[in-house]
Design a protein around this motif. Structure first.
Motif, PDB file in Angstrom:
ATOM      1  N   LEU A   7       1.032  -0.935   0.384  1.00 16.65           N
ATOM      2  CA  LEU A   7      -0.033  -0.181  -0.047  1.00 16.65           C
ATOM      3  C   LEU A   7       1.040   0.960  -0.075  1.00 16.65           C
ATOM      4  O   LEU A   7       0.921   2.249  -0.612  1.00 16.65           O
ATOM      5  N   TYR A   8       1.816   1.145   0.700  1.00 14.14           N
ATOM      6  CA  TYR A   8       3.442   2.186   0.856  1.00 14.14           C
ATOM      7  C   TYR A   8       3.317   2.912  -0.837  1.00 14.14           C
ATOM      8  O   TYR A   8       3.595   4.284  -1.352  1.00 14.14           O
ATOM      9  N   PHE A   9       2.873   2.478  -1.529  1.00 13.57           N
ATOM     10  CA  PHE A   9       3.413   2.499  -3.224  1.00 13.57           C
ATOM     11  C   PHE A   9       2.641   3.617  -3.786  1.00 13.57           C
ATOM     12  O   PHE A   9       3.102   4.583  -4.589  1.00 13.57           O
ATOM     13  N   ASP A  61       3.449   6.516 -11.044  1.00 14.29           N
ATOM     14  CA  ASP A  61       4.776   6.211 -11.821  1.00 14.29           C
ATOM     15  C   ASP A  61       6.636   6.819 -11.483  1.00 14.29           C
ATOM     16  O   ASP A  61       7.600   7.115 -12.293  1.00 14.29           O
ATOM     17  N   SER A  62       6.329   6.748  -9.813  1.00 16.22           N
ATOM     18  CA  SER A  62       7.629   7.170  -9.519  1.00 16.22           C
ATOM     19  C   SER A  62       8.219   5.520  -9.730  1.00 16.22           C
ATOM     20  O   SER A  62       8.096   4.637  -9.253  1.00 16.22           O
ATOM     21  N   SER A  63       9.929   6.256  -9.493  1.00 15.71           N
ATOM     22  CA  SER A  63      10.783   5.179  -9.266  1.00 15.71           C
ATOM     23  C   SER A  63      11.542   5.599  -7.569  1.00 15.71           C
ATOM     24  O   SER A  63      11.970   6.356  -7.790  1.00 15.71           O
ATOM     25  N   ILE A  64      11.056   4.550  -6.899  1.00 18.53           N
ATOM     26  CA  ILE A  64      11.424   5.716  -5.692  1.00 18.53           C
ATOM     27  C   ILE A  64      12.569   3.902  -4.943  1.00 18.53           C
ATOM     28  O   ILE A  64      13.152   3.144  -6.121  1.00 18.53           O
ATOM     29  N   ARG A  65      13.326   5.197  -4.189  1.00 14.34           N
ATOM     30  CA  ARG A  65      14.934   4.406  -4.192  1.00 14.34           C
ATOM     31  C   ARG A  65      14.433   2.827  -2.771  1.00 14.34           C
ATOM     32  O   ARG A  65      13.720   3.505  -2.491  1.00 14.34           O
ATOM     33  N   THR A 117      16.281   2.630  -0.123  1.00 13.68           N
ATOM     34  CA  THR A 117      16.844   2.709   1.217  1.00 13.68           C
ATOM     35  C   THR A 117      15.782   3.850   1.672  1.00 13.68           C
ATOM     36  O   THR A 117      15.285   3.616   2.363  1.00 13.68           O
ATOM     37  N   ARG A 118      15.292   4.515   0.558  1.00 10.84           N
ATOM     38  CA  ARG A 118      13.499   5.349   1.215  1.00 10.84           C
ATOM     39  C   ARG A 118      12.530   4.182   1.817  1.00 10.84           C
ATOM     40  O   ARG A 118      12.047   4.970   2.389  1.00 10.84           O
ATOM     41  N   ILE A 119      12.496   3.901   0.602  1.00  7.74           N
ATOM     42  CA  ILE A 119      11.183   3.229   1.283  1.00  7.74           C
ATOM     43  C   ILE A 119      11.378   2.345   2.199  1.00  7.74           C
ATOM     44  O   ILE A 119      10.635   2.226   3.177  1.00  7.74           O
ATOM     45  N   ILE A 120      12.012   1.784   2.496  1.00 11.11           N
ATOM     46  CA  ILE A 120      12.730   0.344   3.703  1.00 11.11           C
ATOM     47  C   ILE A 120      12.534   1.169   4.644  1.00 11.11           C
ATOM     48  O   ILE A 120      11.866   0.697   6.339  1.00 11.11           O
TER      49      ILE A 120
END
Length: 936
Positions: A436-438, A444-448, A450-453
């Motif tokens: 759900l966090y995505f 269309d975000s490319s998420i790092r 390190t950022r999301i974890i």
């Protein structure tokens, strides 16, 4: 999500009840009883959300029950967090000298305690009523929420049915996969082989498998065949019975007597007996669990040339059969753009416009197809819906702009929504919040990675596992989501491992809808004025800088806020928000247009993740020292240079990132500056990431404190002086977990001695931007090293001789006066090196490549080497080389590889792309030489 919400709040209660907190007896007792009530409810929660969404009994009761339980959990979380704030305030203020400043907080805390006790008692009664209500829905009956799980059947509206009866003329884009799969089935290994077709829901795995199953070549090759739909609702007995019925029907045989009443062992025996001496093909479509192979394999004889095909959304399922069988995995890809357009036109204009898209609709149609991202099911569903609508630009644009809401309410798209939702419903509880966090991030975000974890960890989504860091566990969660085809890798880092992730746009739309249903997050847009109506919303994703919208935010219970608008933020909004949002755990302002942080920041006691990356903030308030729970502080690409003294009080800090560019020219010694830290950094013993630190400020005392940070995995150091060498080596040697190290000297001429490391950590990345003169001996022993960079090193001996045996080195950079010699000799070695960069080496005039050197190299960059007049000898030996970049080389060098008359052109004829950039008086020209693949 109901189970996730309850689990998260129970974890907080466990920690509070077991921790050494000054917990008043009445509060402790009330919390313990409330915990017991919640634990008893947990048993009823399995699949509650799925049943609530489906409402299989056509009642609103289940949905309301789940919502009320979620709200109760949120209220409990609020009470716990507010209680901790009061307790901490008393502890923090009790050191005051003035008696008045001791008494007042004590009185406030006592009042707060009594209020909290009454709140908990009220919640206990509320939860007890919820529990009693659950009994009216038979939640206590195991499996009652599974909607008939244990049986296998097709409904007439089953979304898979269309994939099985699709006509050959409707199949688009599967020509190559079909050809490959047919080849694998009728050729290849003589032993039994499992062919797994893997990919996300809606890619057409069932359609492809069915198309291959009915291929004439396949039909003629096998003695008997069966196509079995497995799905999430199967029993092994029913699968085996279905299999036998298909075998006998195809061969016009009579079914064995009593097959419908046979038990499991009898069915296995019957199947094995029938398959004896037969070459068979069995397709198991839509397999979800790895255990399926364990359950079914005993019935599958090891007959010569027999094949089992599995379609699945889970890569682990696709690979699991390797334990007892040969396996080939086909990773089904989305349709290429041309095929996606062909399928869209075929479905949308099949009975109109002669099968072609009208000119006035083409722009909008291409936009719609692009949003489908090559997903055949989406193209077919949306194309089918458009085929029923008026062929007008207005109608088309309306659908394109409102596709997210159409997915939720339009019956034409119900099959698409249900197919996509199956992957979410199948997730284990601990991954549902993670996926759900995505939806919080823009489409269309490319998420790092390190950022999301780090945000997952801050939210409490990551469950501790013995002998693993939370970051390691979170990376495993990401890997599992990738293997389940819900998340896709969008970028890899220097060692080939995933660094950025994204989800399909249509999955993103579905996550946004679920976030709203679960009060997980609200996306605040310019035209959005009603978000504050849902007082349970836990998170805000802000995509507007509208003052009217921002100032109308009245939430004080939110746990996370994310700012994705790049326009200037109102100072009034920031001050008010920081003052009232004291329960925040995550505050992500990356890229926001702000240049200061209010002093109220220190009041956000529970804050665990704070990102000011890419903002214009220059200073942090002193109150930051009050953030006792802060785990991540990201100040990368900000002007922050000096950190407050109280930063050393943040003993839970795990990641501290400060990096500021003072120059856009990266070819200067210190174009980046580090952070000035005061004495006391040794107290931050949980730190895993620390970069970049300005050693010129703390000197030897700071270096000695670094020795205490034994959990460091990534360390960056700036302004290293000659006299720091020995002490720095002593500290680095103690960092057993260090994987990435960057060392930059203070000047280009000051020699840094890094020889004094007898037992180096197992580094994976090493950047040395300093004058060394001699290559440290220990570098050649770094068996795990993947990336290595030298700049300003002024090495007098050819470093390649010492580096050629590094077994895992994949990227090597030698640049900006890193080597003072005139010849580089690339000898046989560098077994895994894929990228090599040689640049700004003023004295170099010769490069020689031996046979056996760089067997895996893909990309080489050579640039700004003025005395290198002749193209390197031996490049023709680098047969794996695909791309060669040449930047600002001498005219003689470039002429030597001219395709018309260059004497060394033959050296590069095998290279697919040679790109040349030449500069004269600040103006650049570009040219390329392309060669077809496999040319010599």
């Amino acid at each position: 999500m109901a189970e996730t919400t309850v689990s998260l709040v129970l974890n907080e209660m466990y920690k509070l009840l077991s921790a050494e907190v000054n917990l008043q007896t009445s509060v402790h007792n009330e919390l313990a009883e409330l915990k017991d009530e919640l634990e008893s409810i947990q048993a009823y929660l399995k699949d509650a959300d799925t049943r609530a969404a489906a409402e299989v009994d056509n009642k609103e009761g289940v949905k309301v029950w789940v919502k009320k339980l979620r709200e109760a959990s949120f209220h409990i979380e609020d009470v716990i967090d507010e209680y901790l704030i009061y307790e901490t305030k008393q502890t923090y203020d009790s050191g005051c000298i003035a008696l008045l400043r001791i008494i007042i907080p004590l009185i406030e805390t006592l009042i707060a305690r009594h209020r909290i006790v009454y709140q908990i008692r009220g919640l206990k009664l509320y939860v007890h009523e919820i529990k009693a209500r659950s009994e009216r829905y038979n939640f206590h009956e195991e499996g009652s929420l599974r909607n008939g799980r244990g049986t296998q059947h097709f409904k007439w509206d089953d979304p898979r049915l269309g994939s099985l009866i699709m006509e050959e003329a409707e199949v688009v884009g599967f020509e190559n996969p079909r050809e490959e799969l047919v080849h694998w089935l009728v050729n290849g290994e003589t032993s039994r082989t499992v062919v797994s077709v893997f990919g996300m829901g809606g890619l057409g795995k069932t359609t492809l498998a069915n198309n291959v199953f009915h291929n004439n070549t396949v039909k003629d090759y096998f003695h008997c065949r069966a196509f079995i739909t497995v799905s999430q609702t199967y029993t092994v007995d029913s699968l085996l019975k279905d299999m036998m019925k298909q075998f006998h029907k195809e061969n016009n045989d009579s079914l064995p007597l009593g097959i419908n009443t046979m038990d499991g062992m009898s069915l296995v025996t019957e199947v094995r007996s029938y398959l004896q001496n037969k070459r068979y093909l069995i397709v198991f479509d839509d397999v979800w669990k790895e255990i399926f192979w364990d359950e079914i394999q005993n019935a599958m004889l090891e007959n010569k040339g027999s094949r089992i095909m599995i379609t699945t959304r889970n890569l682990d399922v696709a690979n699991y059969c390797k334990k007892s069988s040969n396996v080939r995995v086909h990773n089904l890809q989305p349709l290429p753009t041309s095929k996606a357009w062909e399928l869209f036109c075929k479905k949308t204009f099949r009975f109109s416009s002669n099968g072609n898209c009208p000119l006035e609709l083409q722009n909008t149609s291409h936009e719609i197809v692009k949003k489908c991202e090559g997903l055949p099911l989406a193209i077919v569903a949306i194309g089918g819906l458009l085929s029923t609508k008026d062929k007008t630009v207005l109608e088309w644009k309306k659908l394109c702009q409102n596709l997210s809401s159409e997915l939720q309410r339009n019956p034409h798209l119900a099959s698409l929504t249900r197919i996509l939702a199956l992957s979410y419903d199948d997730l284990p509880d601990y991954l549902k919040s993670c996926i759900l966090y995505f939806g919080i991030y823009p489409e269309d975000s490319s998420i790092r990675c390190t950022r999301i974890i780090r945000q997952w960890i801050a939210e409490g989504f990551v469950i501790h596992e013995e002998n693993k860091t939370l970051e390691e566990v979170a990376k495993e969660y990401l890997t599992e989501l990738v293997h389940r085809s819900l998340v896709h890798v969008s970028k890899v880092n220097y060692n080939g491992k995933p660094s950025n992730f994204r989800i399909h746009d249509l999955l993103h739309d579905m996550m946004v809808s679920k976030m709203k249903d679960f009060s997980f997050c609200h996306v605040v847009r310019k035209d959005d004025q009603d978000f504050y109506h849902d007082l349970m919303t836990r998170r805000l994703s802000i995509a507007t800088s509208s003052i009217d919208v921002l100032m109308s935010i009245k939430q004080s219970k939110i746990r996370s806020m994310y700012m994705f608008e790049r326009e200037k933020l109102s100072e009034d909004f920031l001050s008010r928000f920081f003052a009232k949002s004291i329960l925040l755990k995550v505050l992500d302002l990356e890229g926001a247009s702000l240049d200061y942080v209010p002093d109220h920041l220190g009041n956000i006691f529970h804050l665990r993740f704070l990102s000011l990356r890419k903002t214009k903030v220059k200073d942090l308030p002193k109150s930051i020292g009050k953030l006792q729970n802060l785990e991540t502080l990201d100040l990368k690409e900000t002007p922050v240079h000096d950190l407050p003294r109280d930063i050393c009080k943040l003993t839970k800090l795990r990641h501290l990132l400060v990096c500021c560019r003072k120059s856009e020219e990266s070819n200067t010694m210190n174009y980046e500056i580090g952070m000035r830290m005061n004495k006391g950094i040794g107290c931050l013993q949980l730190l895993q990431t620390l970069y970049h630190v300005d050693l010129d400020h703390g000197g030897l005392d700071l270096i000695k404190e670094l020795k205490m940070l034994r959990k460091l995995q990534k360390l960056g150091l700036k302004n290293v002086k000659r006299e720091y060498g020995k002490a720095l080596c002593d500290s680095i040697q103690e960092m057993n977990h260090l994987e990435s190290l960057s060392v930059s000297g203070k000047t280009e001429v000051e020699i840094i001695d890094l020889q004094h490391i007898s037992s180096p950590p197992q580094l994976r990345r090493l950047d040395l931007f300093a004058c060394l003169e001699k290559l440290p001996d220990w570098i050649s022993r770094l068996s795990q090293l993947v990336r290595l960079s030298f700049r300003y090193s002024k090495l007098t001996s050819d470093p390649l001789k010492s580096l050629k045996h590094l077994p895992n080195l994949m990227r090597l950079t030698i640049a900006i006066d890193a080597y003072d010699g005139d010849t580089l000799h690339i000898e046989a070695g560098f077994p895994k090196l894929k990228r090599l960069k040689l640049s700004r080496l003023q004295n170099l005039n010769s490069i020689v490549v031996d046979n056996g050197a760089l067997p895996a190299v893909k990309i080489i960059r050579i640039g700004n080497i003025p005395h290198l007049k002749d193209f390197p000898s031996g490049f023709h030996l680098l047969q794996s080389l695909e791309t060669l970049y040449l930047n600002n080389m001498s005219p003689e060098f470039n002429r030597s590889i001219d395709p018309n008359d260059g004497s060394k052109y033959w050296e590069i004829k095998h290279v697919q792309l040679v790109s040349m950039r030449e500069g004269v008086d600040g103006r650049y020209s570009y040219s390329t030489i392309r060669h077809p693949r496999n040319t010599t």
